[in-house]
Design an enzyme around this catalytic site. Structure first.
Site, PDB file in Angstrom:
ATOM      1  N   GLN A 148       2.687   9.994   1.813  1.00 31.23           N
ATOM      2  CA  GLN A 148       4.009   9.361   1.731  1.00 31.23           C
ATOM      3  C   GLN A 148       4.801   9.844   0.517  1.00 31.23           C
ATOM      4  OE1 GLN A 148       2.383   5.169   2.253  1.00 31.23           O
ATOM      5  NE2 GLN A 148       4.344   4.992   3.301  1.00 31.23           N
ATOM      6  N   GLY A 165       0.803  -1.211   0.000  1.00 30.83           N
ATOM      7  CA  GLY A 165       0.000   0.000   0.000  1.00 30.83           C
ATOM      8  C   GLY A 165       0.837   1.262   0.000  1.00 30.83           C
ATOM      9  N   HIS A 191      -3.913   0.570   7.820  1.00 36.51           N
ATOM     10  CA  HIS A 191      -2.539   1.108   7.827  1.00 36.51           C
ATOM     11  C   HIS A 191      -2.473   2.389   6.981  1.00 36.51           C
ATOM     12  CE1 HIS A 191       1.988   0.594   7.758  1.00 36.51           C
ATOM     13  NE2 HIS A 191       1.790   1.475   6.803  1.00 36.51           N
ATOM     14  N   GLU A 192      -3.015   2.331   5.765  1.00 39.16           N
ATOM     15  CA  GLU A 192      -2.962   3.493   4.872  1.00 39.16           C
ATOM     16  C   GLU A 192      -3.851   4.617   5.398  1.00 39.16           C
ATOM     17  OE1 GLU A 192      -0.594   3.410   2.890  1.00 39.16           O
ATOM     18  OE2 GLU A 192      -0.272   1.258   3.085  1.00 39.16           O
ATOM     19  N   CYS A 209       6.419  -0.637   7.048  1.00 42.76           N
ATOM     20  CA  CYS A 209       5.985   0.573   6.358  1.00 42.76           C
ATOM     21  C   CYS A 209       7.099   1.082   5.456  1.00 42.76           C
ATOM     22  CB  CYS A 209       5.609   1.640   7.384  1.00 42.76           C
ATOM     23  SG  CYS A 209       5.074   3.180   6.631  1.00 42.76           S
ATOM     24  N   LEU A 210       6.749   1.474   4.234  1.00 43.08           N
ATOM     25  CA  LEU A 210       7.736   2.004   3.279  1.00 43.08           C
ATOM     26  C   LEU A 210       8.404   3.272   3.789  1.00 43.08           C
ATOM     27  CD1 LEU A 210       5.801   1.591  -0.083  1.00 43.08           C
ATOM     28  CD2 LEU A 210       7.940   0.464   0.521  1.00 43.08           C
ATOM     29  N   HIS A 237      -2.067   6.759   7.745  1.00 44.45           N
ATOM     30  CA  HIS A 237      -1.172   7.733   7.097  1.00 44.45           C
ATOM     31  C   HIS A 237      -1.908   9.047   6.794  1.00 44.45           C
ATOM     32  CE1 HIS A 237       2.650   5.775   6.508  1.00 44.45           C
ATOM     33  NE2 HIS A 237       2.094   4.691   5.998  1.00 44.45           N
TER      34      HIS A 237
HETATM   35 CO    CO Z   1       3.006   2.822   5.788  1.00 44.93          CO
END
Ligand code: CO
Length: 144
Positions: free
Chosen positions: A51, A46, A131-132, A88-89, A135
């Site tokens: 981000q 995701g 999760h997204e 997480c990225l 963000h």
């Molecule tokens: Co993330």
């Protein structure tokens, strides 16, 4: 299409609350296309607009079969929470951490053209959605 730079901690943009999308225009479509290309390159599940430095309520989820786009997403119903491991990225060097997520959620969202949808998610897509969604509110995985 273009590959976007993914912001990582401690970038301040990751801690901001994103704004609702009001214009479903070419600019939004280009962002979604670029986010998709960027996410597919990472092989991750995701990616949320903040981000990549755009503070608007947009994220995408890759289920493995296809990439789903969520604009102005909301969680309207939740089931029981369960602990699971997540990464997480935007927190590249960190090992996956334990997070409580609802196993089943009912969601409402818009597509890139502003059409409204409602649906129920469970399992992995439900976890990714939460999760997204975090963000969009400037919430990151717990930092130890
Ligand atoms: Co993330």
């Amino acid at each position: 299409m273009a590959i976007l730079t993914i912001l990582t901690v401690p970038d301040e943009a990751l801690l901001k609350v994103s704004k609702e999308v009001t214009e479903f225009d070419e600019r939004l479509h280009t962002l979604l296309d670029d986010m998709t290309e960027t996410l597919l390159r990472t092989g991750d599940a995701g990616l949320a607009a903040p981000q990549v430095g755009r503070l608007i309520r947009v994220f995408i989820i890759n289920t493995g079969r296809e990439v789903h786009e969520f604009v102005n997403p909301e969680i309207v119903e939740k089931s029981k929470p369960k602990l699971g491991l997540e990464g997480c990225l935007s927190i590249p060097k960190k090992r996956p951490v334990s997070v409580n997520r609802f196993q089943r959620i009912k969601v409402r969202f818009q597509d890139r053209d502003g059409n409204y949808y409602e649906g129920e998610l469970k399992g992995f897509p439900a976890i990714c959605f939460q999760h997204e969604f975090d963000h969009l509110n400037g919430v990151l995985l717990p930092q130890e």
